[in-house]
Design an enzyme around this catalytic site. Structure first.
Site, mmCIF file in Angstrom:
data_model
loop_
_atom_site.group_PDB
_atom_site.id
_atom_site.type_symbol
_atom_site.label_atom_id
_atom_site.label_comp_id
_atom_site.label_asym_id
_atom_site.label_seq_id
_atom_site.Cartn_x
_atom_site.Cartn_y
_atom_site.Cartn_z
ATOM 1 N N GLY A 1 49.422 -75.242 -55.633
ATOM 2 C CA GLY A 1 49.748 -76.173 -54.562
ATOM 3 C C GLY A 1 48.867 -75.976 -53.336
ATOM 4 O O GLY A 1 48.435 -76.935 -52.695
ATOM 5 N N THR A 2 48.590 -74.723 -53.000
ATOM 6 C CA THR A 2 47.789 -74.432 -51.805
ATOM 7 C C THR A 2 46.408 -75.070 -51.921
ATOM 8 O O THR A 2 45.938 -75.754 -50.999
ATOM 9 C CB THR A 2 47.641 -72.901 -51.628
ATOM 10 O OG1 THR A 2 48.949 -72.341 -51.517
ATOM 11 C CG2 THR A 2 46.813 -72.546 -50.417
ATOM 12 N N ASN B 1 60.207 -77.120 -47.999
ATOM 13 C CA ASN B 1 60.495 -75.953 -48.832
ATOM 14 C C ASN B 1 61.527 -75.013 -48.230
ATOM 15 O O ASN B 1 62.132 -74.224 -48.944
ATOM 16 C CB ASN B 1 59.196 -75.174 -49.115
ATOM 17 C CG ASN B 1 58.416 -74.893 -47.861
ATOM 18 O OD1 ASN B 1 57.966 -75.813 -47.184
ATOM 19 N ND2 ASN B 1 58.249 -73.630 -47.525
ATOM 20 N N GLN C 1 57.714 -79.335 -53.770
ATOM 21 C CA GLN C 1 59.150 -79.066 -53.939
ATOM 22 C C GLN C 1 59.928 -80.257 -54.496
ATOM 23 O O GLN C 1 61.133 -80.144 -54.728
ATOM 24 C CB GLN C 1 59.779 -78.609 -52.607
ATOM 25 C CG GLN C 1 59.262 -77.267 -52.105
ATOM 26 C CD GLN C 1 59.751 -76.063 -52.922
ATOM 27 O OE1 GLN C 1 60.646 -76.163 -53.767
ATOM 28 N NE2 GLN C 1 59.143 -74.911 -52.681
ATOM 29 N N SER D 1 52.485 -77.992 -57.890
ATOM 30 C CA SER D 1 52.269 -76.619 -58.341
ATOM 31 C C SER D 1 53.068 -76.347 -59.613
ATOM 32 O O SER D 1 54.209 -76.807 -59.738
ATOM 33 C CB SER D 1 52.726 -75.686 -57.221
ATOM 34 O OG SER D 1 52.659 -74.364 -57.646
ATOM 35 N N HIS E 1 54.209 -73.322 -60.818
ATOM 36 C CA HIS E 1 55.206 -72.244 -60.884
ATOM 37 C C HIS E 1 56.546 -72.597 -60.246
ATOM 38 O O HIS E 1 57.482 -71.811 -60.283
ATOM 39 C CB HIS E 1 54.633 -70.934 -60.317
ATOM 40 C CG HIS E 1 54.453 -70.885 -58.835
ATOM 41 N ND1 HIS E 1 55.326 -70.233 -58.002
ATOM 42 C CD2 HIS E 1 53.478 -71.378 -58.032
ATOM 43 C CE1 HIS E 1 54.888 -70.325 -56.755
ATOM 44 N NE2 HIS E 1 53.771 -71.013 -56.745
ATOM 45 N N THR F 1 35.296 -73.413 -64.296
ATOM 46 C CA THR F 1 35.870 -73.600 -65.637
ATOM 47 C C THR F 1 37.390 -73.716 -65.536
ATOM 48 O O THR F 1 38.035 -72.898 -64.877
ATOM 49 C CB THR F 1 35.481 -72.402 -66.544
ATOM 50 O OG1 THR F 1 34.054 -72.324 -66.554
ATOM 51 C CG2 THR F 1 36.010 -72.576 -67.956
ATOM 52 N N CYS G 1 56.022 -67.164 -48.165
ATOM 53 C CA CYS G 1 54.763 -66.676 -47.621
ATOM 54 C C CYS G 1 54.986 -65.880 -46.343
ATOM 55 O O CYS G 1 54.185 -65.035 -45.999
ATOM 56 C CB CYS G 1 53.824 -67.843 -47.328
ATOM 57 S SG CYS G 1 53.725 -68.966 -48.694
HETATM 58 C C1 LIG Z 1 55.956 -77.080 -50.064
HETATM 59 C C2 LIG Z 1 54.974 -76.116 -50.642
HETATM 60 N N1 LIG Z 1 53.662 -76.388 -50.570
HETATM 61 C C3 LIG Z 1 52.737 -75.569 -51.079
HETATM 62 C C4 LIG Z 1 53.092 -74.401 -51.687
HETATM 63 C C5 LIG Z 1 52.020 -73.517 -52.236
HETATM 64 O O1 LIG Z 1 51.946 -73.624 -53.643
HETATM 65 P P1 LIG Z 1 51.234 -72.485 -54.502
HETATM 66 O O2 LIG Z 1 52.127 -71.283 -54.433
HETATM 67 O O3 LIG Z 1 51.150 -73.055 -55.895
HETATM 68 O O4 LIG Z 1 49.895 -72.257 -53.922
HETATM 69 C C6 LIG Z 1 54.445 -74.038 -51.766
HETATM 70 C C7 LIG Z 1 54.851 -72.736 -52.339
HETATM 71 O O5 LIG Z 1 55.626 -72.002 -51.751
HETATM 72 C C8 LIG Z 1 55.414 -74.926 -51.243
HETATM 73 O O6 LIG Z 1 56.719 -74.663 -51.300
#
Ligand SMILES: Cc1ncc(COP(=O)(O)O)c(C=O)c1O
Length: 376
Positions: free
Chosen positions: A71-72, A149, A177, A197, A199, A235, A321
């Site tokens: 996601g990041t 989140n 989310q 994302s 996970h 890759t 985080c």
């Molecule tokens: C709303 C939101 N955006 C982005 C992320 C980041 O995703 P990733 O952990 O896959 O980098 C998260 C993860 O906590 C999230 O909850």
């Protein structure tokens, strides 16, 4: 004592079906998807199929999906990719975004972009009219997350998408989310770029994707090969992409039942806390069924989390985080500027696939016991 995991918004366990789908992909598929020989073609087939499954799940075209490391990276690619490829120097976002968005736009601000941060209403929602009022001729990007989140509050992104239909600005939404909780149709939502994302939906970590509407200009962030139609060099993680595809299929097959379950879990959880006479407030209105953020009157977040952990209940103070640091939540600070105690006494609980009514109720009882002990 059985451990009870109520931190699925931080991450979810990998589903057994996902593991089973990834094992043969690891054992048997080792070619580079860019190679033209049969080994490469076998890997390419996995990518193509996964892209098709994911695109069709979102109502998108296959060319509109870019695989990323999560996601990041998807959020960063959207924000930097669009702003670099466009002329305008004004960006609109909110003060309650995940740091993957917030820190990215702050970096743009340091480079001279003008950023408008919209604060939420007390219930945690962003008022779409404030987005309309903030629009300028040079607004190049609007970024508003679909589900927060920390609080689970669902944002009115469809309404914002409608407002932006008459404006040149591109609309990005962090969809991390919402996936697995609601059916996402990017075309109906009028969203140009949306980050996801693996996970958070019982898929592997380190894999995600960005939806980019055809025609939206996007500069690549990475220099290297021509993968992902020259938009994301490197890759591809074939096995994780296989796992991601399996997780997306699973949530499409079982999503509605699962969400019904989460709704039950949330009301059972809150009812049990009330029955046990715990003094609390729920932070945020119109939250998704999988997340509840609770302010425990007179308590301290770190003491609570440590004691919940001793009772083998896993929860979190907002975003994972920033967990472990004492920084107050930027989301709760923006929602409750006049109630600073909410930022130091609030905990996020989030439900997932391995929860049951029994373990959710048991968790609430353990939490109530901790609160009683601490108030003595
Ligand atoms: C709303 C939101 N955006 C982005 C992320 C980041 O995703 P990733 O952990 O896959 O980098 C998260 C993860 O906590 C999230 O909850």
């Amino acid at each position: 004592m059985e451990g009870i995991y109520l931190d699925h918004a931080a991450t979810t366990p990998v589903h057994e079906d996902v593991i089973q789908a990834m094992i043969p992909a690891y054992r048997e598929v080792y070619g580079n998807p860019s190679s033209i020989h049969q080994f490469g073609r076998k890997a390419r087939k996995i990518l193509d199929e996964a892209r098709r499954t994911i695109a069709s799940s979102l109502g998108a075209g296959e060319k509109e999906i870019i695989f990323t490391s999560g996601g990041t990276e998807a959020d960063n690619l959207a924000i930097f990719g669009v702003t670099e490829a466009s002329e305008g120097r004004h960006v609109i976002t909110t003060s309650i975004e995940h740091h993957a968005v917030l820190h990215a736009v702050q970096s743009l601000e340091q480079k001279g972009y003008d950023i408008t941060y919209i604060d939420p209403e007390p219930g945690g929602e962003i008022d779409p009219e404030k987005v309309r009022e903030s629009l300028r001729d040079d607004t190049v990007l609007v970024s508003v997350m679909t589900v927060n989140n920390e609080t689970g509050v669902r944002q009115p992104v469809e309404r914002i998408g409608e407002i932006l239909e008459d404006h040149e600005a591109h609309f990005h939404s962090d969809g991390v989310q919402v996936l697995g909780i609601e059916n996402v149709d990017v075309k109906e939502m009028n969203i140009d770029l949306m980050a996801f994302s693996g996970h958070k939906i019982n898929g592997p970590k380190g894999i995600g994707f960005l939806y980019v509407k055809e025609g939206v200009p996007l500069t690549s962030r990475l220099y290297g090969g021509e993968q992902e139609r020259k938009r994301r060099a490197g890759t591809e993680n074939v096995q994780a992409i296989k796992g991601l595809e399996t997780a997306v299929k699973l949530k499409d097959d079982t999503g509605e039942d699962t969400v019904r379950q989460y709704r039950k879990f949330k009301s059972l959880f809150l009812d049990t806390l009330r029955k046990e006479e715990v003094s609390f407030d729920v932070n945020g209105e119109n939250a998704v069924p999988s997340i509840v953020n609770i302010s425990f009157t007179g308590m301290n977040v770190e003491t609570l989390l440590t004691n919940f952990d001793l009772e083998k209940v896993a929860a979190s103070s907002g975003s994972a985080c920033t967990a472990g640091s004492v920084e107050p939540s930027h989301v709760l600070s923006a929602m409750f500027p006049d109630e600073p105690e909410r930022t130091t006494n609030s905990i996020r609980f989030s439900f997932g696939l391995q929860n049951t009514e029994q373990n959710v109720e048991e968790a609430a009882r353990r939490i109530a016991a901790v609160c009683k002990r601490l108030t003595k």
